[in-house]
Design a protein around this motif. Structure first.
Motif, mmCIF file in Angstrom:
data_model
loop_
_atom_site.group_PDB
_atom_site.id
_atom_site.type_symbol
_atom_site.label_atom_id
_atom_site.label_comp_id
_atom_site.label_asym_id
_atom_site.label_seq_id
_atom_site.Cartn_x
_atom_site.Cartn_y
_atom_site.Cartn_z
ATOM 1 N N ASN A 154 0.824 -1.214 0.000
ATOM 2 C CA ASN A 154 0.000 0.000 0.000
ATOM 3 C C ASN A 154 0.859 1.265 0.000
ATOM 4 O O ASN A 154 0.589 2.231 0.717
ATOM 5 C CB ASN A 154 -0.945 0.001 1.205
ATOM 6 N N GLU A 155 1.919 1.278 -0.813
ATOM 7 C CA GLU A 155 2.850 2.406 -0.841
ATOM 8 C C GLU A 155 2.354 3.567 -1.699
ATOM 9 O O GLU A 155 2.894 4.674 -1.592
ATOM 10 C CB GLU A 155 4.213 1.943 -1.377
ATOM 11 N N ASP A 156 1.368 3.333 -2.555
ATOM 12 C CA ASP A 156 0.919 4.356 -3.499
ATOM 13 C C ASP A 156 -0.584 4.544 -3.389
ATOM 14 O O ASP A 156 -1.296 3.719 -2.805
ATOM 15 C CB ASP A 156 1.284 3.932 -4.929
ATOM 16 N N ASP A 157 -1.067 5.630 -3.994
ATOM 17 C CA ASP A 157 -2.519 5.812 -4.065
ATOM 18 C C ASP A 157 -3.133 4.698 -4.901
ATOM 19 O O ASP A 157 -4.147 4.118 -4.532
ATOM 20 C CB ASP A 157 -2.846 7.178 -4.672
ATOM 21 N N PHE A 158 -2.540 4.407 -6.031
ATOM 22 C CA PHE A 158 -2.884 3.230 -6.824
ATOM 23 C C PHE A 158 -1.754 2.962 -7.797
ATOM 24 O O PHE A 158 -0.820 3.766 -7.914
ATOM 25 C CB PHE A 158 -4.232 3.364 -7.540
ATOM 26 N N VAL A 159 -1.814 1.819 -8.477
ATOM 27 C CA VAL A 159 -0.777 1.460 -9.435
ATOM 28 C C VAL A 159 -1.417 1.240 -10.803
ATOM 29 O O VAL A 159 -2.617 0.982 -10.911
ATOM 30 C CB VAL A 159 0.003 0.195 -9.006
ATOM 31 N N ALA A 217 -8.365 -3.523 -2.018
ATOM 32 C CA ALA A 217 -9.800 -3.433 -1.759
ATOM 33 C C ALA A 217 -10.039 -2.741 -0.418
ATOM 34 O O ALA A 217 -9.341 -2.994 0.570
ATOM 35 C CB ALA A 217 -10.414 -4.834 -1.744
ATOM 36 N N GLY A 218 -11.025 -1.855 -0.388
ATOM 37 C CA GLY A 218 -11.357 -1.141 0.836
ATOM 38 C C GLY A 218 -10.564 0.124 1.067
ATOM 39 O O GLY A 218 -10.854 0.869 2.006
ATOM 40 N N LYS A 219 -9.574 0.394 0.232
ATOM 41 C CA LYS A 219 -8.757 1.603 0.391
ATOM 42 C C LYS A 219 -9.589 2.836 0.061
ATOM 43 O O LYS A 219 -10.304 2.865 -0.952
ATOM 44 C CB LYS A 219 -7.547 1.526 -0.544
ATOM 45 N N ARG A 220 -9.472 3.859 0.892
ATOM 46 C CA ARG A 220 -10.146 5.123 0.617
ATOM 47 C C ARG A 220 -9.183 6.067 -0.081
ATOM 48 O O ARG A 220 -8.153 6.430 0.482
ATOM 49 C CB ARG A 220 -10.652 5.764 1.914
ATOM 50 N N LEU A 221 -9.514 6.439 -1.291
ATOM 51 C CA LEU A 221 -8.654 7.350 -2.040
ATOM 52 C C LEU A 221 -8.865 8.784 -1.576
ATOM 53 O O LEU A 221 -9.990 9.191 -1.272
ATOM 54 C CB LEU A 221 -8.947 7.256 -3.537
ATOM 55 N N SER A 222 -7.794 9.555 -1.549
ATOM 56 C CA SER A 222 -7.916 10.984 -1.280
ATOM 57 C C SER A 222 -8.675 11.651 -2.429
ATOM 58 O O SER A 222 -8.850 11.067 -3.509
ATOM 59 C CB SER A 222 -6.533 11.617 -1.157
#
Length: 311
Positions: A142-147, A277-282
């Protein structure tokens, strides 16, 4: 002793340690290399232990450096999260944006990011382009906002957003014997000398699956570490290959590479934006994701119209 360590020193040290390079860290942070070196030296002086050691041309972390790197990563990551949270509370698309992408995306991701930044100039991007294995590691951590990647790993719980078509096409030098043929059987193509990416590459895996489904196996002549190297190898007449068409526009237009009419091609694939899954994006990351989905869909529509106009 802690009060002698500044946030700027930790931020600069974290970048140098991550890149294992003062030069690349300075480029990322838009500073001069001497300025970065001075601050890292001051941090070493405050701590009282060397944080790096130089062996030949390579930079390594000392044992103390490993400890400081872990702590600095926590501090820098928390500050980035804070900046994103503050921007969200203000309802502003601003602050940090961290995206990692596989190396084949270099042909389109800088363009997407550049257009996004022209619309949202207060965003502070960090785009990490690396191989598939490293992107998967960053995704799991989980190092990035997304890949951004092609083939999505199955072993992780993920949210996946397909956003751009990524057709894979067979290619050769214009003087290659297959360049003068039409309706080339897959077995004939598989018998050629192949230039391929390293094992684990999504393009290589897709090509090998196609051959295996027909009971064939590609003759790997040379393994190369980047799509750019593959192109140069094909242009040098070293063999044939399969590549994403998005990275071949200039070479196909100028006739330095030709696309071969091989049975079973092009392979229809997609580029995906992926996060746990479940990550909340800024707000900033969610806005960039929406931008990719919108622009990718428009690009697909333009390609369909172009194909329809050129039977």
């Amino acid at each position: 002793m802690i009060h002698h360590w500044t946030l700027q020193q930790l931020r600069l040290f974290e970048a140098v340690a991550r890149h294992r390079s003062f030069t690349r860290a300075a480029e990322e942070l838009h500073l001069s290399q001497p300025a970065v070196s001075i601050q890292v030296k001051r941090l070493e002086g405050s701590i009282g232990l060397p944080l790096f050691e130089q062996v030949g041309k390579k930079l390594f972390l000392t044992r103390a450096g490993e400890e400081v790197f872990a702590a600095a990563g926590d501090v820098v990551g928390r500050l980035r999260a804070l900046a994103g949270a503050v921007a969200d509370m203000k309802g502003k698309v601003a602050g940090p944006l961290k995206v990692a992408a596989v190396s084949s995306t270099t042909y389109f991701m800088p363009d997407f990011l550049g257009r996004f930044l022209r619309a949202w100039p207060e965003v502070q991007p960090q785009l990490t382009v690396t191989n598939r294995a490293s992107v998967i590691e960053r995704l799991a951590a989980n190092e990035d906002d997304f890949v951004i990647m092609g083939r999505v790993p199955e072993q992780l719980p993920l949210t996946v957003h397909p956003f751009l078509e990524n057709p894979l096409v067979p290619i050769a030098h214009p003087d290659h014997p297959l360049a003068r043929e039409s309706a080339i059987p897959l077995a004939r193509f598989a018998a050629e000398r192949f230039l391929m990416r390293e094992r684990g590459s999504g393009t290589r895996a897709a090509t090998e699956r196609l051959f295996a489904g027909a009971g064939l196996e590609a003759q790997v002549y040379i393994e190369l570490g980047s799509s750019e190297a593959i192109k140069h190898g094909v242009m040098a007449g070293l063999g044939v290959s399969v590549m994403s068409r998005s990275g071949l526009e200039l070479e196909l237009e100028t006739g330095r590479i030709v696309q071969l009419p091989v049975e079973g091609f092009p392979l229809a694939r997609m580029w995906h934006a992926v996060h746990l899954a479940g990550k909340r994006l800024s707000l900033t990351a969610a806005t960039f994701l929406d931008f990719l989905l919108r622009e990718g869909a428009q690009g697909a529509g333009l390609q369909e119209n172009a194909d329809a106009g050129h039977p």
